[in-house]
Design a protein around this motif. Structure first.
Motif, PDB file in Angstrom:
ATOM      1  N   SER A 146      -3.743   8.478  -4.007  1.00 37.90           N
ATOM      2  CA  SER A 146      -2.595   8.446  -3.091  1.00 37.90           C
ATOM      3  C   SER A 146      -1.356   9.031  -3.752  1.00 37.90           C
ATOM      4  O   SER A 146      -0.644   9.846  -3.149  1.00 37.90           O
ATOM      5  CB  SER A 146      -2.310   7.024  -2.634  1.00 37.90           C
ATOM      6  N   TYR A 147      -1.099   8.631  -4.983  1.00 34.04           N
ATOM      7  CA  TYR A 147       0.058   9.153  -5.698  1.00 34.04           C
ATOM      8  C   TYR A 147      -0.091  10.648  -5.963  1.00 34.04           C
ATOM      9  O   TYR A 147       0.863  11.416  -5.786  1.00 34.04           O
ATOM     10  CB  TYR A 147       0.270   8.401  -7.016  1.00 34.04           C
ATOM     11  N   ILE A 173       2.431   7.702  -0.604  1.00 36.50           N
ATOM     12  CA  ILE A 173       2.747   6.957  -1.835  1.00 36.50           C
ATOM     13  C   ILE A 173       3.189   5.544  -1.493  1.00 36.50           C
ATOM     14  O   ILE A 173       2.816   4.579  -2.161  1.00 36.50           O
ATOM     15  CB  ILE A 173       3.834   7.706  -2.637  1.00 36.50           C
ATOM     16  N   LYS A 174       3.967   5.404  -0.428  1.00 40.53           N
ATOM     17  CA  LYS A 174       4.498   4.091  -0.029  1.00 40.53           C
ATOM     18  C   LYS A 174       3.389   3.111   0.350  1.00 40.53           C
ATOM     19  O   LYS A 174       3.473   1.928   0.028  1.00 40.53           O
ATOM     20  CB  LYS A 174       5.463   4.287   1.145  1.00 40.53           C
ATOM     21  N   ARG A 208       2.420  -3.024   5.234  1.00 41.89           N
ATOM     22  CA  ARG A 208       1.528  -1.949   4.832  1.00 41.89           C
ATOM     23  C   ARG A 208       0.293  -1.849   5.720  1.00 41.89           C
ATOM     24  O   ARG A 208      -0.396  -0.864   5.693  1.00 41.89           O
ATOM     25  CB  ARG A 208       1.069  -2.159   3.393  1.00 41.89           C
ATOM     26  N   ALA A 254       0.235   3.137  -0.659  1.00 40.09           N
ATOM     27  CA  ALA A 254      -0.874   3.122  -1.616  1.00 40.09           C
ATOM     28  C   ALA A 254      -1.322   1.690  -1.896  1.00 40.09           C
ATOM     29  O   ALA A 254      -0.512   0.783  -2.056  1.00 40.09           O
ATOM     30  CB  ALA A 254      -0.444   3.806  -2.907  1.00 40.09           C
ATOM     31  N   ASP A 255      -2.628   1.507  -1.939  1.00 46.77           N
ATOM     32  CA  ASP A 255      -3.230   0.202  -2.200  1.00 46.77           C
ATOM     33  C   ASP A 255      -3.232  -0.043  -3.705  1.00 46.77           C
ATOM     34  O   ASP A 255      -3.945   0.617  -4.450  1.00 46.77           O
ATOM     35  CB  ASP A 255      -4.656   0.171  -1.640  1.00 46.77           C
ATOM     36  N   HIS A 256      -2.428  -1.014  -4.151  1.00 47.68           N
ATOM     37  CA  HIS A 256      -2.272  -1.271  -5.583  1.00 47.68           C
ATOM     38  C   HIS A 256      -3.441  -2.045  -6.192  1.00 47.68           C
ATOM     39  O   HIS A 256      -3.511  -2.206  -7.399  1.00 47.68           O
ATOM     40  CB  HIS A 256      -0.961  -2.016  -5.838  1.00 47.68           C
ATOM     41  N   GLN A 257      -4.351  -2.531  -5.358  1.00 49.42           N
ATOM     42  CA  GLN A 257      -5.478  -3.285  -5.900  1.00 49.42           C
ATOM     43  C   GLN A 257      -6.673  -2.397  -6.210  1.00 49.42           C
ATOM     44  O   GLN A 257      -7.542  -2.772  -6.980  1.00 49.42           O
ATOM     45  CB  GLN A 257      -5.854  -4.396  -4.927  1.00 49.42           C
ATOM     46  N   LYS A 258      -6.729  -1.238  -5.610  1.00 50.90           N
ATOM     47  CA  LYS A 258      -7.814  -0.293  -5.877  1.00 50.90           C
ATOM     48  C   LYS A 258      -7.232   0.871  -6.659  1.00 50.90           C
ATOM     49  O   LYS A 258      -6.528   1.717  -6.124  1.00 50.90           O
ATOM     50  CB  LYS A 258      -8.441   0.180  -4.565  1.00 50.90           C
ATOM     51  N   LYS A 259      -7.537   0.909  -7.943  1.00 50.22           N
ATOM     52  CA  LYS A 259      -6.908   1.882  -8.848  1.00 50.22           C
ATOM     53  C   LYS A 259      -7.231   3.329  -8.482  1.00 50.22           C
ATOM     54  O   LYS A 259      -6.374   4.193  -8.570  1.00 50.22           O
ATOM     55  CB  LYS A 259      -7.317   1.608 -10.301  1.00 50.22           C
ATOM     56  N   LEU A 284      -5.205   4.264  -5.513  1.00 51.16           N
ATOM     57  CA  LEU A 284      -3.798   4.328  -5.920  1.00 51.16           C
ATOM     58  C   LEU A 284      -3.505   5.659  -6.593  1.00 51.16           C
ATOM     59  O   LEU A 284      -2.525   6.335  -6.259  1.00 51.16           O
ATOM     60  CB  LEU A 284      -3.474   3.165  -6.858  1.00 51.16           C
TER      61      LEU A 284
END
Length: 135
Positions: A79-80, A65-66, A134, A68-73, A76
């Motif tokens: 990962s969550y 979770i930490k 990251r 996780a790539d926030h630019q690829k939904k 993301l």
């Protein structure tokens, strides 16, 4: 002195490898020497014997979770989702293990202990990786 210096990490890695090798060959002897069904101390350690493995699974979920790539939904969300599933599996494993050894243990008490342990380990892991890169 940094905690994660190459020397320190190498030393800890070699020490863990030695413990793993010794434990692999002498697991049964160690278990029979330490386990006594009449001892509450022995039953407690037997019932929480899988705790390190379950906490490693929980830590893996938290780190997933930490990072996780926030630019690829899609990544993301995956990962969550996978991180939450790993944490749920760890909580379930920690909850169910003691009931094999302690027959009168309440599932609610076991669940509370599991949630607290996983929560504390996740909090520590998030604090340790707070300033981590990251990549």
């Amino acid at each position: 002195m940094k905690v994660f210096e190459k020397k320190n990490c190498l030393f800890v890695g070699i020490l863990l490898l030695v413990f793993m090798i010794v434990g692999s060959f002498f697991d049964f002897q160690i278990s029979t020497a330490l386990f006594d069904p009449d001892s509450l101390f022995g039953m407690l350690f037997a019932s929480y014997g899988q705790l390190p493995a379950m906490l490693c699974i929980s830590t893996a979920g938290t780190l997933l979770i930490k990072i996780a790539d926030h630019q690829k939904k899609v990544l993301l969300i995956l990962s969550y989702l996978f991180g939450i599933l790993l944490n749920a599996f760890a909580i379930l494993g920690i909850t169910m293990d003691p009931m094999l050894y302690i027959p009168h243990m309440s599932i609610v008490l076991s669940l509370i202990i599991a949630v607290i342990l996983v929560g504390v380990v996740n909090f520590i892991m998030l604090k340790l990786t707070q300033d981590a890169n990251r990549q």
